[in-house]
Design an enzyme around this catalytic site. Structure first.
Site, PDB file in Angstrom:
ATOM      1  N   ASP A  82     -13.529  27.870 -11.812  1.00 60.61           N
ATOM      2  CA  ASP A  82     -12.595  27.647 -12.909  1.00 60.61           C
ATOM      3  C   ASP A  82     -11.818  26.359 -12.620  1.00 60.61           C
ATOM      4  O   ASP A  82     -11.184  26.220 -11.576  1.00 60.61           O
ATOM      5  CB  ASP A  82     -11.649  28.853 -13.030  1.00 60.61           C
ATOM      6  CG  ASP A  82     -10.898  28.868 -14.348  1.00 60.61           C
ATOM      7  OD1 ASP A  82     -10.611  27.781 -14.890  1.00 60.61           O
ATOM      8  OD2 ASP A  82     -10.561  29.971 -14.825  1.00 60.61           O
ATOM      9  N   ASP A  93      -8.825  23.325 -19.603  1.00 56.23           N
ATOM     10  CA  ASP A  93      -9.092  24.474 -18.748  1.00 56.23           C
ATOM     11  C   ASP A  93     -10.499  24.966 -19.091  1.00 56.23           C
ATOM     12  O   ASP A  93     -10.776  25.282 -20.250  1.00 56.23           O
ATOM     13  CB  ASP A  93      -8.017  25.534 -19.065  1.00 56.23           C
ATOM     14  CG  ASP A  93      -8.038  26.727 -18.136  1.00 56.23           C
ATOM     15  OD1 ASP A  93      -8.865  26.776 -17.225  1.00 56.23           O
ATOM     16  OD2 ASP A  93      -7.186  27.633 -18.358  1.00 56.23           O
ATOM     17  N   HIS A 153      -5.389  31.832 -23.699  1.00 57.96           N
ATOM     18  CA  HIS A 153      -3.964  31.506 -23.761  1.00 57.96           C
ATOM     19  C   HIS A 153      -3.722  30.166 -24.433  1.00 57.96           C
ATOM     20  O   HIS A 153      -4.585  29.293 -24.423  1.00 57.96           O
ATOM     21  CB  HIS A 153      -3.387  31.459 -22.337  1.00 57.96           C
ATOM     22  CG  HIS A 153      -4.243  30.653 -21.390  1.00 57.96           C
ATOM     23  ND1 HIS A 153      -4.013  29.334 -21.124  1.00 57.96           N
ATOM     24  CD2 HIS A 153      -5.356  30.979 -20.675  1.00 57.96           C
ATOM     25  CE1 HIS A 153      -4.930  28.898 -20.274  1.00 57.96           C
ATOM     26  NE2 HIS A 153      -5.771  29.865 -19.991  1.00 57.96           N
ATOM     27  N   HIS A 161      -0.145  28.618 -19.077  1.00 58.08           N
ATOM     28  CA  HIS A 161      -0.029  29.814 -19.916  1.00 58.08           C
ATOM     29  C   HIS A 161       1.250  29.685 -20.728  1.00 58.08           C
ATOM     30  O   HIS A 161       2.332  29.992 -20.253  1.00 58.08           O
ATOM     31  CB  HIS A 161      -0.037  31.084 -19.063  1.00 58.08           C
ATOM     32  CG  HIS A 161      -1.377  31.326 -18.423  1.00 58.08           C
ATOM     33  ND1 HIS A 161      -2.267  32.260 -18.886  1.00 58.08           N
ATOM     34  CD2 HIS A 161      -1.998  30.716 -17.392  1.00 58.08           C
ATOM     35  CE1 HIS A 161      -3.377  32.226 -18.163  1.00 58.08           C
ATOM     36  NE2 HIS A 161      -3.233  31.293 -17.240  1.00 58.08           N
ATOM     37  N   GLU A 187     -11.389  32.552 -22.920  1.00 53.12           N
ATOM     38  CA  GLU A 187     -12.107  32.842 -21.679  1.00 53.12           C
ATOM     39  C   GLU A 187     -12.515  34.300 -21.540  1.00 53.12           C
ATOM     40  O   GLU A 187     -11.800  35.090 -20.937  1.00 53.12           O
ATOM     41  CB  GLU A 187     -11.303  32.380 -20.459  1.00 53.12           C
ATOM     42  CG  GLU A 187      -9.850  32.797 -20.408  1.00 53.12           C
ATOM     43  CD  GLU A 187      -9.164  32.210 -19.168  1.00 53.12           C
ATOM     44  OE1 GLU A 187      -9.753  32.231 -18.089  1.00 53.12           O
ATOM     45  OE2 GLU A 187      -8.015  31.752 -19.307  1.00 53.12           O
ATOM     46  N   GLU A 282     -15.386  29.674 -20.066  1.00 52.99           N
ATOM     47  CA  GLU A 282     -14.122  29.229 -20.682  1.00 52.99           C
ATOM     48  C   GLU A 282     -14.224  27.831 -21.266  1.00 52.99           C
ATOM     49  O   GLU A 282     -14.848  26.942 -20.671  1.00 52.99           O
ATOM     50  CB  GLU A 282     -12.996  29.263 -19.633  1.00 52.99           C
ATOM     51  CG  GLU A 282     -11.631  28.831 -20.187  1.00 52.99           C
ATOM     52  CD  GLU A 282     -10.504  28.969 -19.169  1.00 52.99           C
ATOM     53  OE1 GLU A 282     -10.795  28.974 -17.948  1.00 52.99           O
ATOM     54  OE2 GLU A 282      -9.339  29.061 -19.604  1.00 52.99           O
TER      55      GLU A 282
HETATM   56 MN    MN Z   1      -9.436  28.606 -16.397  1.00 56.11          MN
HETATM   57 MN    MN Z   2      -7.503  29.690 -18.692  1.00 55.25          MN
END
Ligand code: MN
Ligand code: MN
Length: 297
Positions: A82, A93, A153, A161, A187, A282
């Site tokens: 990630d 992200d 998010h 977040h 995600e 994601e």
């Molecule tokens: Mn992530």
């Molecule tokens: Mn994330």
């Protein structure tokens, strides 16, 4: 909102992710993987928005390599990589699951397909709960379970977040709709049918974040806190990112003090409730009034 910065961060994140997807990591340590991915981000003029997460098997999220982490990727492992990249605080992200055992191919495929379906329907005014319904429906069709207490998010400058959650399951009740010109990460996390479909906090904590800058009147600890603030501000960090200035054992002692005083938060790893394997995919996207920009495509 700086759209140019988002696009740049997204482009770097996507390129680094695709490099990770193609690489064969069996025999590599998690330390080597984290450090090399982060080095790539920096070489492309981005900054890691958080320590690269390398979560293995039943660990769904929030594991990053310890300083000199000797954990080696094995043949049958399922590894979630990630990646967060920021340019001037604007964060992209994105995540990929790598595994080299055909046994887990469909688990990974379920996460990727659920993400694809979610991205395809997401636009300004889409209800977050509708996205959750499609993610869950897609995963269930594959014969698997979504992780119900992990979600996508909203993102804001220097905040990963930012308060709104995009569920991975069908939830009743009130929901919000996606706004034009706001960034969202979607995600899906997938586990097998015999999994609990829920993650719990594990004992390990190796990602940190500053929660208060108030000095604690311990000169050594206060100096470290100041260095953390200078380098990371409100963004998460790893001990690996401070070992250029500190011996590992001093660092651990001081971070412990700062955590006890509640100046620093230590994030626990998140582990599947029945210890079952988890896959993740994601993307980050920004809807506008006319189109949706999937910045990590
Ligand atoms: Mn992530
Ligand atoms: Mn994330």
């Amino acid at each position: 909102m700086n759209f140019e910065c988002y696009l740049q961060a997204g482009k770097i994140a996507a390129q680094v992710r695709e490099g990770a997807r193609r690489k064969y990591y069996v025999g590599s340590t998690l330390f080597e993987i984290c450090e090399s991915v982060e080095a790539q981000i920096r070489s492309m003029n981005g900054q890691p928005a958080f320590p690269v997460n390398t979560s293995l098997n039943e660990i769904a999220a929030h594991y990053t390599a310890e300083p000199n982490d000797a954990t080696v990727v094995k043949e049958g492992d399922v590894l979630k990589i990630d990646i967060g990249v920021h340019v001037d605080g604007y964060i992209a992200d994105t995540a990929v699951t790598v595994c080299y055992d055909a046994k887990y191919e469909s688990l990974v495929k379920a996460a990727e397909t659920a993400l694809g379906e979610a991205v395809r329907m997401a636009r300004a005014n889409t209800k977050a709960s509708d996205i959750g319904r499609v993610i869950e429906g897609t995963i269930v069709k594959f014969g698997f379970r979504p992780i119900q207490n992990l979600s996508g998010h909203s993102l804001k400058q220097y905040t990963i977040h930012a308060g709104k959650s995009i569920p991975n399951i069908w939830t009743i009740g009130s929901s919000f709709t996606l706004l034009a010109n706001e960034a969202y990460a979607i995600e899906p996390f997938v586990t097998t049918k015999d999994g609990q479909g829920v993650v719990h906090e594990g004992k390990t904590r190796n990602i940190f974040g500053i929660t208060s800058r108030k000095p604690i009147k311990d000169k050594e600890a206060d100096n470290l806190l100041e260095l953390m603030w200078t380098r990371f501000r409100t963004l998460p960090f790893a001990l690996r990112w401070l070992t250029d200035k500190y011996e590992e054992k001093d660092l651990r002692r001081l971070v412990d003090i700062l955590a006890k005083k509640r100046n620093v938060h230590a994030y626990p790893i998140l582990v599947e409730g029945r210890g079952k394997i988890v896959a993740q995919a994601e993307h980050t996207l920004i809807p506008t009034d006319s189109v949706v920009n999937v910045i990590t495509l």
